[in-house]
Design a protein around this motif. Structure first.
Motif, PDB file in Angstrom:
ATOM      1  N   GLY A 106      21.448  12.782 146.272  1.00  0.00           N
ATOM      2  CA  GLY A 106      21.528  13.005 144.153  1.00  0.00           C
ATOM      3  C   GLY A 106      21.148  11.395 143.699  1.00  0.00           C
ATOM      4  N   ASP A 107      20.230  12.202 142.693  1.00  0.00           N
ATOM      5  CA  ASP A 107      20.399  10.879 141.620  1.00  0.00           C
ATOM      6  C   ASP A 107      20.856  10.405 140.851  1.00  0.00           C
ATOM      7  N   SER A 108      21.114  10.052 139.101  1.00  0.00           N
ATOM      8  CA  SER A 108      21.818   9.805 138.713  1.00  0.00           C
ATOM      9  C   SER A 108      23.152   9.797 139.003  1.00  0.00           C
ATOM     10  N   ILE A 109      22.862  11.658 138.589  1.00  0.00           N
ATOM     11  CA  ILE A 109      24.235  11.878 137.977  1.00  0.00           C
ATOM     12  C   ILE A 109      25.030  11.709 139.148  1.00  0.00           C
ATOM     13  N   THR A 110      24.262  12.122 140.900  1.00  0.00           N
ATOM     14  CA  THR A 110      25.497  11.820 141.675  1.00  0.00           C
ATOM     15  C   THR A 110      26.517   9.634 141.741  1.00  0.00           C
ATOM     16  N   TYR A 111      24.619   9.388 141.236  1.00  0.00           N
ATOM     17  CA  TYR A 111      25.810   7.951 141.727  1.00  0.00           C
ATOM     18  C   TYR A 111      27.019   7.808 140.473  1.00  0.00           C
ATOM     19  N   SER A 156      33.250   3.711 141.617  1.00  0.00           N
ATOM     20  CA  SER A 156      33.546   3.845 142.202  1.00  0.00           C
ATOM     21  C   SER A 156      34.514   4.280 142.749  1.00  0.00           C
ATOM     22  N   HIS A 157      35.705   4.669 141.220  1.00  0.00           N
ATOM     23  CA  HIS A 157      36.693   5.905 141.483  1.00  0.00           C
ATOM     24  C   HIS A 157      36.313   7.169 140.539  1.00  0.00           C
ATOM     25  N   ASP A 158      35.222   7.282 139.601  1.00  0.00           N
ATOM     26  CA  ASP A 158      35.729   8.381 138.754  1.00  0.00           C
ATOM     27  C   ASP A 158      33.770   9.270 138.952  1.00  0.00           C
ATOM     28  N   SER A 159      33.101   8.803 139.099  1.00  0.00           N
ATOM     29  CA  SER A 159      31.805   9.473 140.233  1.00  0.00           C
ATOM     30  C   SER A 159      32.207  10.323 140.888  1.00  0.00           C
ATOM     31  N   ALA A 190      33.139  10.267 143.934  1.00  0.00           N
ATOM     32  CA  ALA A 190      34.914   9.255 144.412  1.00  0.00           C
ATOM     33  C   ALA A 190      35.588  10.267 144.135  1.00  0.00           C
ATOM     34  N   ARG A 191      35.994  11.349 142.698  1.00  0.00           N
ATOM     35  CA  ARG A 191      36.203  12.038 142.675  1.00  0.00           C
ATOM     36  C   ARG A 191      36.646  13.446 143.696  1.00  0.00           C
ATOM     37  N   LEU A 192      35.441  13.882 144.630  1.00  0.00           N
ATOM     38  CA  LEU A 192      35.704  14.179 145.343  1.00  0.00           C
ATOM     39  C   LEU A 192      36.270  13.837 146.824  1.00  0.00           C
ATOM     40  N   GLY A 193      36.018  13.145 147.395  1.00  0.00           N
ATOM     41  CA  GLY A 193      36.897  12.013 148.061  1.00  0.00           C
ATOM     42  C   GLY A 193      38.315  11.694 147.841  1.00  0.00           C
ATOM     43  N   LYS A 194      38.810  11.967 146.605  1.00  0.00           N
ATOM     44  CA  LYS A 194      39.683  11.706 146.322  1.00  0.00           C
ATOM     45  C   LYS A 194      40.730  13.321 146.487  1.00  0.00           C
ATOM     46  N   GLU A 222      34.694  15.194 137.063  1.00  0.00           N
ATOM     47  CA  GLU A 222      35.663  16.069 137.819  1.00  0.00           C
ATOM     48  C   GLU A 222      35.772  17.261 137.944  1.00  0.00           C
ATOM     49  N   THR A 223      35.048  17.996 136.767  1.00  0.00           N
ATOM     50  CA  THR A 223      34.311  19.419 136.923  1.00  0.00           C
ATOM     51  C   THR A 223      33.823  19.872 138.194  1.00  0.00           C
TER      52      THR A 223
END
Length: 230
Positions: free
Chosen positions: A38-43, A51-54, A57-61, A215-216
């Motif tokens: 993706g672009d900056s929204i994914t970044y 590293s924790h809140d994009s 990163a949230r999806l990985g958690k 998060e959403t």
């Protein structure tokens, strides 16, 4: 005698270390590999702790230790090859291919909506198909999932205006991604619809979601992955 004992313990340590590394490698290699393109929204632009809140990163958690989720977002980049900064020209595109993903999540199109980038929905879909094929042709044969661009709020937040991103064209791009998913038989996630009623996700500049928005998006993607059996 002392030298022999030292050599014996060193050998045991080496063997034990090799076993541990082997187990760790097998554990890592057996994880489902998910590439977030993706672009900056994914970044995660404007998010303080990416590293924790994009969203990746949230999806990985949310997915847990049996998954490896990598963020291949490139700020300011577009889907279309004719645009000012096509994603395929960025090093993160090649890295996403080298990652050998099992699943590819594509969320591009926001930067394509700029007046000097947008040509038509058909041109957008044509280039989108080529990007999809480039992943489908990988030896790992990943499942490609399409995400529409998020909603934008330039009319509510004047800082969004310098980006020149057009809200009505973002709607058109989202519709084009939905149609493409139907045409190719690929899963589609409507991030535009999910974010359209939530201007509070975009308080900083009207374009980039904050931590709550990320998060959403992550939760929406997580639910779709589970629905698909991942």
């Amino acid at each position: 005698m002392r030298q022999k004992k030292l050599s014996f313990y060193l050998l045991r340590f080496t063997v034990l270390l090799a076993l541990i590394l082997s187990v760790l490698w097998l554990d890592h290699s057996s994880r489902l590999r998910i590439a977030c393109v993706g672009d900056s929204i994914t970044y995660g632009a404007t998010i303080k702790d990416k590293s924790h809140d994009s969203y990746p990163a949230r999806l990985g958690k949310m997915l847990g230790q049996n998954y490896t989720v990598k963020n291949f977002g490139a700020s300011g980049y577009t889907l279309q090859e004719s645009c000012d900064r096509p994603y395929t020209s960025h090093k993160r595109y090649q890295k996403s291919l080298d990652f050998k993903p099992d699943v590819v999540l594509i969320m591009l199109g926001t930067n394509d909506t700029k007046p000097y980038n947008w040509i038509s929905a058909e041109a957008f879909k044509d280039d989108y198909m080529q990007l999809i094929y480039s992943y489908q042709e990988l030896p790992s044969r990943p499942k490609v999932i399409l995400l529409s661009p998020a909603a934008v709020f330039p009319e509510n937040f004047s800082p969004a205006k310098p980006y020149k991103i057009q809200a009505h064209v973002a709607c058109e791009a989202a519709k084009a991604v939905r149609e493409l998913g139907a045409e190719l038989g690929l899963p589609f996630i409507d991030i535009h619809e999910v974010t359209a009623e939530h201007p509070e996700f975009f308080l900083q500049d009207g374009i980039h979601p904050n931590e709550l928005g990320a998060e959403t998006i992550a939760r929406t993607v997580y639910e779709k992955l589970k629905e698909l059996g991942y």
